[in-house]
Design a protein around this motif. Structure first.
Motif, PDB file in Angstrom:
ATOM      1  N   LEU A   1      -1.852   0.325   5.628  1.00 43.98           N
ATOM      2  CA  LEU A   1      -1.566   1.483   6.453  1.00 43.98           C
ATOM      3  C   LEU A   1      -2.642   2.520   6.184  1.00 43.98           C
ATOM      4  CD1 LEU A   1       1.895   3.080   7.082  1.00 43.98           C
ATOM      5  CD2 LEU A   1      -0.082   4.527   6.625  1.00 43.98           C
ATOM      6  N   ILE A   2      -3.333   2.964   7.230  1.00 41.01           N
ATOM      7  CA  ILE A   2      -4.399   3.944   7.067  1.00 41.01           C
ATOM      8  C   ILE A   2      -4.132   5.159   7.946  1.00 41.01           C
ATOM      9  CG2 ILE A   2      -6.147   2.279   6.370  1.00 41.01           C
ATOM     10  CD1 ILE A   2      -7.203   2.243   9.203  1.00 41.01           C
ATOM     11  N   ILE A   3      -4.618   6.310   7.470  1.00 40.91           N
ATOM     12  CA  ILE A   3      -4.427   7.586   8.153  1.00 40.91           C
ATOM     13  C   ILE A   3      -5.784   8.263   8.304  1.00 40.91           C
ATOM     14  CG2 ILE A   3      -3.241   9.810   8.146  1.00 40.91           C
ATOM     15  CD1 ILE A   3      -1.250   8.679   6.166  1.00 40.91           C
TER      16      ILE A   3
ATOM     17  N   GLU B   1       3.540  16.160   0.089  1.00 37.33           N
ATOM     18  CA  GLU B   1       4.979  15.900   0.061  1.00 37.33           C
ATOM     19  C   GLU B   1       5.313  14.614   0.818  1.00 37.33           C
ATOM     20  OE1 GLU B   1       7.627  17.619  -1.210  1.00 37.33           O
ATOM     21  OE2 GLU B   1       6.448  19.194  -2.171  1.00 37.33           O
ATOM     22  N   ILE B   2       4.440  14.250   1.772  1.00 40.07           N
ATOM     23  CA  ILE B   2       4.704  13.108   2.642  1.00 40.07           C
ATOM     24  C   ILE B   2       3.955  11.880   2.125  1.00 40.07           C
ATOM     25  CG2 ILE B   2       4.499  12.201   4.982  1.00 40.07           C
ATOM     26  CD1 ILE B   2       4.619  15.077   6.006  1.00 40.07           C
ATOM     27  N   LEU B   3       4.696  10.807   1.940  1.00 41.65           N
ATOM     28  CA  LEU B   3       4.142   9.530   1.503  1.00 41.65           C
ATOM     29  C   LEU B   3       4.568   8.437   2.479  1.00 41.65           C
ATOM     30  CD1 LEU B   3       5.209   9.645  -2.261  1.00 41.65           C
ATOM     31  CD2 LEU B   3       3.028  10.407  -1.319  1.00 41.65           C
ATOM     32  N   TYR B   4       3.722   7.429   2.607  1.00 39.96           N
ATOM     33  CA  TYR B   4       4.058   6.238   3.365  1.00 39.96           C
ATOM     34  C   TYR B   4       3.844   5.014   2.480  1.00 39.96           C
ATOM     35  CZ  TYR B   4       3.608   9.271   7.470  1.00 39.96           C
ATOM     36  OH  TYR B   4       3.745  10.289   8.385  1.00 39.96           O
ATOM     37  N   ALA B   5       4.677   4.005   2.661  1.00 37.20           N
ATOM     38  CA  ALA B   5       4.530   2.747   1.940  1.00 37.20           C
ATOM     39  C   ALA B   5       4.566   1.594   2.923  1.00 37.20           C
ATOM     40  CB  ALA B   5       5.633   2.590   0.896  1.00 37.20           C
ATOM     41  N   ALA B   6       3.568   0.718   2.834  1.00 41.68           N
ATOM     42  CA  ALA B   6       3.551  -0.518   3.615  1.00 41.68           C
ATOM     43  C   ALA B   6       4.244  -1.586   2.786  1.00 41.68           C
ATOM     44  CB  ALA B   6       2.119  -0.923   3.942  1.00 41.68           C
ATOM     45  N   ALA B   7       5.434  -1.992   3.238  1.00 40.55           N
ATOM     46  CA  ALA B   7       6.278  -2.895   2.450  1.00 40.55           C
ATOM     47  C   ALA B   7       6.482  -4.205   3.189  1.00 40.55           C
ATOM     48  CB  ALA B   7       7.632  -2.231   2.178  1.00 40.55           C
ATOM     49  N   ARG B   8       6.665  -5.269   2.414  1.00 39.97           N
ATOM     50  CA  ARG B   8       7.013  -6.565   2.988  1.00 39.97           C
ATOM     51  C   ARG B   8       8.334  -7.010   2.386  1.00 39.97           C
ATOM     52  NH1 ARG B   8       1.800  -9.478   2.049  1.00 39.97           N
ATOM     53  NH2 ARG B   8       2.961 -11.102   1.029  1.00 39.97           N
TER      54      ARG B   8
ATOM     55  N   GLN C   1       0.834  -1.195   0.000  1.00 34.79           N
ATOM     56  CA  GLN C   1       0.000   0.000   0.000  1.00 34.79           C
ATOM     57  C   GLN C   1       0.872   1.249   0.000  1.00 34.79           C
ATOM     58  OE1 GLN C   1      -2.981   0.162   3.070  1.00 34.79           O
ATOM     59  NE2 GLN C   1      -4.121   1.757   2.006  1.00 34.79           N
ATOM     60  N   ILE C   2       0.420   2.253  -0.736  1.00 34.82           N
ATOM     61  CA  ILE C   2       1.023   3.580  -0.708  1.00 34.82           C
ATOM     62  C   ILE C   2      -0.050   4.549  -0.235  1.00 34.82           C
ATOM     63  CG2 ILE C   2       2.207   5.380  -2.024  1.00 34.82           C
ATOM     64  CD1 ILE C   2       2.889   3.223  -4.102  1.00 34.82           C
ATOM     65  N   THR C   3       0.282   5.372   0.730  1.00 32.44           N
ATOM     66  CA  THR C   3      -0.684   6.314   1.297  1.00 32.44           C
ATOM     67  C   THR C   3      -0.094   7.716   1.282  1.00 32.44           C
ATOM     68  OG1 THR C   3      -1.513   4.580   2.769  1.00 32.44           O
ATOM     69  CG2 THR C   3      -2.118   6.845   3.300  1.00 32.44           C
TER      70      THR C   3
ATOM     71  N   ILE D   1       8.689   1.034  -5.903  1.00 32.49           N
ATOM     72  CA  ILE D   1       7.702   2.060  -6.216  1.00 32.49           C
ATOM     73  C   ILE D   1       8.092   2.783  -7.500  1.00 32.49           C
ATOM     74  CG2 ILE D   1       6.577   4.166  -5.394  1.00 32.49           C
ATOM     75  CD1 ILE D   1       7.257   3.187  -2.530  1.00 32.49           C
ATOM     76  N   PHE D   2       7.094   2.992  -8.353  1.00 33.87           N
ATOM     77  CA  PHE D   2       7.276   3.748  -9.583  1.00 33.87           C
ATOM     78  C   PHE D   2       6.383   4.973  -9.552  1.00 33.87           C
ATOM     79  CE2 PHE D   2       8.996  -0.298 -10.546  1.00 33.87           C
ATOM     80  CZ  PHE D   2       9.877  -0.144 -11.605  1.00 33.87           C
ATOM     81  N   VAL D   3       6.756   5.996 -10.326  1.00 27.90           N
ATOM     82  CA  VAL D   3       5.971   7.223 -10.370  1.00 27.90           C
ATOM     83  C   VAL D   3       5.722   7.617 -11.820  1.00 27.90           C
ATOM     84  CG1 VAL D   3       8.015   8.727 -10.246  1.00 27.90           C
ATOM     85  CG2 VAL D   3       5.783   9.601  -9.513  1.00 27.90           C
ATOM     86  N   SER D   4       4.542   8.134 -12.076  1.00 21.64           N
ATOM     87  CA  SER D   4       4.177   8.695 -13.378  1.00 21.64           C
ATOM     88  C   SER D   4       3.757  10.145 -13.176  1.00 21.64           C
ATOM     89  CB  SER D   4       3.041   7.910 -14.017  1.00 21.64           C
ATOM     90  OG  SER D   4       2.580   8.539 -15.199  1.00 21.64           O
ATOM     91  N   SER D   5       4.172  11.015 -14.096  1.00 18.19           N
ATOM     92  CA  SER D   5       3.789  12.436 -14.036  1.00 18.19           C
ATOM     93  C   SER D   5       2.821  12.812 -15.128  1.00 18.19           C
ATOM     94  CB  SER D   5       5.041  13.319 -14.132  1.00 18.19           C
ATOM     95  OG  SER D   5       5.920  13.062 -13.063  1.00 18.19           O
ATOM     96  N   ASP D   6       2.348  11.820 -15.895  1.00 21.64           N
ATOM     97  CA  ASP D   6       1.449  12.120 -17.003  1.00 21.64           C
ATOM     98  C   ASP D   6       0.203  11.209 -17.000  1.00 21.64           C
ATOM     99  OD1 ASP D   6       2.566   9.719 -17.724  1.00 21.64           O
ATOM    100  OD2 ASP D   6       3.507  10.441 -19.577  1.00 21.64           O
ATOM    101  N   GLY D   7      -0.297  10.903 -15.816  1.00 22.13           N
ATOM    102  CA  GLY D   7      -1.503  10.107 -15.723  1.00 22.13           C
ATOM    103  C   GLY D   7      -1.326   8.642 -16.032  1.00 22.13           C
TER     104      GLY D   7
END
Length: 361
Positions: free
Chosen positions: A108-110, A72-79, A63-65, A351-357
């Motif tokens: 992980l929930i906030i 600016e703040i991200l959390y990742a639930a990793a195994r 999970q990514i939250t 984790i990967f990121v896209s800036s164009d949808g």
């Protein structure tokens, strides 16, 4: 590893895939042989593999939250690394696991009202809580025990109310932010030995709690009080792997299944129909509704990557440019200030990121 006809592979590759963001068996044995095997045995495989260094471990991101007040703040639930935190929109990450006795984590929930409070569902360690943005953790398992928690949700209208689904087919509830837990399965059919992985709160005027298994159940207030009711006319008797809610159209729900693709309901789960034929015979891992543009959907398919629809599922486009071929997308998150910025958590490659949808990763 083979469970029925499902093949689970443990990849030795480490972070090489990171981008710049540094017919199973039928009957009662189907769930036990497939879902339970995948979700319960794989963490043991990781833990029993010797000589892991943090930089060399495969990163399964469950999970990514995104911080609800500060993207600016991200959390990742990793195994099996535990919790990772970024304070620069994913450019760099650091582990935040002080106090965690178990670092094999699922969810992980906030609470949006208290964004420095985090709740964490673990494999074999119950639920953990942090009140300082992940800097330190304590276990909150009074009445719950050190069990396997595969689903964890919070009531959006009352953040003190938490609900947990276990690997033994039980649901637990806490009314005091996790300090105490109580069984909450009364009224459900016997689910002993099943893995509850689908819990969802609808986010409308009267939030309802949905539970997906081989049937769909909803918990809400009726004239006779709060009860679990079986719903889901039109859903085949198939394991429900994920549930998602469209907040723009208050009665619209999506359900992903193990072998029959994606279904949609427009009346709060009473009646369902397939979302076309595109995902027939597919195992759906996640359905994600864009929180900024609700007609935009993302669906991850076991062994077949990530798909996007801009018209509530009428048409689909596969998103794969830059994503590791053959890896599964376990989680997605969208930057609320820039909805074209999307984070994807994979099974083996971080984790990967896209800036164009989602067109490029």
């Amino acid at each position: 590893l083979s469970f029925g006809r499902t093949i689970v592979r443990a990849s030795p590759q480490g972070l090489a895939g990171w981008s710049n963001s540094s017919d199973s068996q039928s009957g009662p044995s189907k769930r036990e042989n497939v879902v339970r095997g995948v979700m319960l045995f794989f963490p043991l495989l990781i833990f029993l593999t010797p000589n892991f260094a943090f930089s060399e471990e495969p990163l399964m991101i469950n999970q990514i939250t995104v911080h609800p007040k500060n993207p600016e703040i991200l959390y990742a639930a990793a195994r099996p690394q535990g919790v990772l935190k970024s304070i620069d929109r994913g450019k760099s990450w650091a582990p935040v696991r002080k106090g965690l006795k178990n670092t094999s984590v699922y969810h992980l929930i906030i609470p949006s009202q208290k964004p420095e409070t985090l709740y964490l569902a673990t494999f074999g360690g119950g639920v953990y809580k942090s009140e300082n943005g992940g800097d330190s953790w304590i276990d909150i398992n009074d009445g719950l025990g050190d069990t396997n928690i595969h689903a964890l949700v919070i009531n959006p209208s009352d953040p003190k109310n938490l609900y947990a689904g276990t690997s033994t087919g039980e649901v637990f509830r806490s009314l005091d932010s996790g300090t105490h837990w109580e069984p909450f399965s009364q009224g459900l059919p016997l689910l002993e030995g099943e893995v509850i992985i689908s819990l969802l709160f609808s986010q409308d005027r009267t939030p309802r709690l949905y539970l997906g298994e081989e049937s769909l159940f909803v918990r809400g207030k009726t004239k006779s009080g709060e009860t679990w009711d079986s719903v889901g006319n039109g859903l085949k008797k198939e394991v429900i792997t994920t549930l998602s809610f469209d907040p723009e159209e208050g009665g619209r729900l999506y359900a992903g299944t193990m072998r029959d693709g994606v279904f949609v309901s427009v009346d709060r789960g009473k009646n369902w129909k397939p979302v076309g034929t595109f995902f027939q015979k597919k195992w759906i891992q996640n359905i994600f509704v864009d929180p900024t543009k609700h007609s935009r959907l993302y669906v991850s398919v076991l062994g077949d990557g990530l798909y996007k629809s801009a018209d509530r599922g009428k048409t689909w486009t596969k998103l794969h440019q830059g994503l590791p071929p053959g890896d599964d997308i376990m989680s997605l998150a969208i930057d609320p200030e820039n909805p074209d910025r999307i984070y994807a958590g994979t099974h083996n490659n971080g984790i990967f990121v896209s800036s164009d949808g989602g067109s490029q990763w």
